[in-house]
Design a protein around this motif. Structure first.
Motif, mmCIF file in Angstrom:
data_model
loop_
_atom_site.group_PDB
_atom_site.id
_atom_site.type_symbol
_atom_site.label_atom_id
_atom_site.label_comp_id
_atom_site.label_asym_id
_atom_site.label_seq_id
_atom_site.Cartn_x
_atom_site.Cartn_y
_atom_site.Cartn_z
ATOM 1 N N LEU A 36 0.835 -1.205 0.000
ATOM 2 C CA LEU A 36 0.000 0.000 0.000
ATOM 3 C C LEU A 36 0.869 1.254 0.000
ATOM 4 C CD1 LEU A 36 -2.834 1.222 0.147
ATOM 5 C CD2 LEU A 36 -2.685 1.076 2.649
ATOM 6 N N GLY A 37 1.960 1.229 0.772
ATOM 7 C CA GLY A 37 2.865 2.378 0.810
ATOM 8 C C GLY A 37 3.553 2.604 -0.525
ATOM 9 N N ALA A 38 3.920 1.516 -1.203
ATOM 10 C CA ALA A 38 4.556 1.644 -2.516
ATOM 11 C C ALA A 38 3.594 2.240 -3.534
ATOM 12 C CB ALA A 38 5.045 0.276 -2.990
ATOM 13 N N MET A 47 6.874 1.076 5.946
ATOM 14 C CA MET A 47 7.739 0.096 6.577
ATOM 15 C C MET A 47 7.565 0.092 8.096
ATOM 16 S SD MET A 47 9.487 -1.767 4.491
ATOM 17 C CE MET A 47 7.866 -1.852 3.763
ATOM 18 N N ILE A 48 7.238 1.250 8.666
ATOM 19 C CA ILE A 48 6.975 1.303 10.110
ATOM 20 C C ILE A 48 5.700 0.539 10.427
ATOM 21 C CG2 ILE A 48 6.574 2.825 12.077
ATOM 22 C CD1 ILE A 48 8.128 4.984 10.629
ATOM 23 N N GLY A 150 -0.410 -0.838 12.008
ATOM 24 C CA GLY A 150 0.101 -2.149 11.614
ATOM 25 C C GLY A 150 -0.338 -3.242 12.575
ATOM 26 N N GLY A 151 -0.309 -2.943 13.870
ATOM 27 C CA GLY A 151 -0.738 -3.922 14.866
ATOM 28 C C GLY A 151 -2.215 -4.252 14.751
ATOM 29 N N ILE A 292 15.523 -4.579 3.592
ATOM 30 C CA ILE A 292 14.438 -3.826 2.956
ATOM 31 C C ILE A 292 13.650 -3.044 3.997
ATOM 32 C CG2 ILE A 292 12.261 -4.031 1.692
ATOM 33 C CD1 ILE A 292 13.410 -6.530 0.341
ATOM 34 N N MET A 293 13.336 -3.704 5.115
ATOM 35 C CA MET A 293 12.439 -3.098 6.105
ATOM 36 C C MET A 293 13.113 -2.029 6.951
ATOM 37 S SD MET A 293 10.062 -6.254 7.425
ATOM 38 C CE MET A 293 8.876 -5.093 8.095
#
Length: 363
Positions: A36-38, A47-48, A150-151, A292-293
């Motif tokens: 989604l971020g990309a 990534m966060i 994210g959680g 990457i992360m």
């Protein structure tokens, strides 16, 4: 140590199986924020959120309600660790102290409540990554919010997964705790000192990526026995070397953000398939995944150079973790100290009981 059997243990594939759909769902859950971020040109921030979505890995094999509660509490733990680590990074020299406090707290809590692997590891990883981010007090609420998103995304995915797999029909087991409080506190104090000390040592050496040293140290110290510590040490170093070649191959194609996001999904799925089979094989794929992360999204440094630096950091952290694990598992010091603490506790309880009986007799 029998070196022939130890070598065999390094190469053995454990006869542990997971449902094929669990690693796939884990890969999708952790990689979805990155995708989604990309697509929205916010890959670094995503990534966060992906880091926060690693809460999915704490989904326990219990009833759905227990799973949800555990994962929600872990999400709040991630948020607290990220906040404290971010604020500590603003003051020079305070980061190792803050890491000691964080590591001690999460080790005590996860050990007391018998939280299965990965246990305290990802809490420490999230804290180390937060300390490496450029300090910006205004960005702290946003970063904590991304971890929370994210959680919560992981909790939602775990709920859907639990419904499809019938976890809501499982028998609810009572919460089990480890009542050896003295042993837990001693273990947490020593391991936290090793992890924080490794970070302070890396900062003193002025390494370019110092936070990989405590992460590697914490990963090695996850071993429950000295043999497991030794296995993890070898697995992590050898697996990282091989993983460096895989990561170099990936970045040689100059992948777009979307391709990197898809790599996160695939690599995480492979890691979840292999982690229960052989830790060394899993580390081969963990290496490009973590680069990457945690690195590429926040740095303009060449990927090959990053990997070379990371190998140095991981070897250093692994050696420190191995030495710490050897001291903890091969020494009688902590067992003797625990016995003395228990004897004092029993003596205190006896004195308190006699005093209480004496006061009742007086009345």
């Amino acid at each position: 140590m029998n070196y022939k059997s130890a070598l065999k243990g390094l190469l053995t594939l454990n006869n542990v199986s997971r449902p094929w759909h669990l690693p796939v769902v884990a890969g999708i859950t952790i990689g979805a924020p990155a995708v989604l971020g990309a697509l929205t040109d916010s890959f670094a921030e995503a990534m966060i959120a992906s880091l926060g979505s690693m809460v999915f890995l704490y989904m326990s094999p219990t009833r759905t309600t227990s799973r949800m509660l555990t994962m929600i509490l872990c999400t709040f733990g991630f948020m607290a660790c990220l906040t404290l680590a971010t604020l500590a990074a603003s003051i020079s020299g305070l980061a190792p102290v803050a890491l000691f406090v964080i590591a001690f707290a999460v080790i005590v809590i996860t050990r007391y409540y018998r939280l299965p692997p990965p246990g305290s590891f990802f809490f420490i990883l999230a804290s180390c990554v937060a300390m490496a981010m450029p300090f910006d007090i205004a960005a702290t609420p946003e970063r904590v919010g991304l971890i929370a998103i994210g959680g919560m995304w992981s909790v939602f995915m775990a709920f859907i997964y639990s419904l499809f797999t019938g976890a809501h029909k499982a028998i609810s087991d009572p919460v089990q705790v480890d009542e050896r409080v003295n042993a837990i506190i001693l273990e947490a104090l020593f391991l936290s000192l090793c992890i924080a000390g490794s970070y302070g040592f890396a900062l003193w050496l002025a390494l370019s990526n110092p936070y990989w040293v405590p992460i590697s140290c914490a990963a090695i110290l996850q071993g429950a026995t000295f043999r497991m510590v030794w296995h993890r040490n070898v697995h992590r170093i050898v697996g990282t070397v091989i993983g460096m070649f895989l990561a170099s191959a990936i970045f040689s194609f100059h992948p777009s953000a979307l391709m990197l996001a898809l790599c996160v999904c695939v690599l995480q799925t492979i890691v979840e398939m292999l982690i229960v089979k052989n830790y060394g094989l899993a580390v081969i794929f963990i290496t490009p995944l973590t680069v990457i992360m945690a690195e590429i999204t926040t740095s303009g440094v060449d990927a090959t150079l990053l990997l070379e630096h990371r190998l140095i950091d991981i070897v250093l952290g692994s050696v420190i973790g191995f030495v710490g694990g050897a001291i903890f598992h091969r020494s009688d010091f902590f067992r003797n100290l625990e016995q003395r603490m228990e004897q004092r506790n029993r003596l205190s309880e006896l004195l308190f009981t006699r005093r209480d009986e004496s006061n009742k007799a007086d009345h």
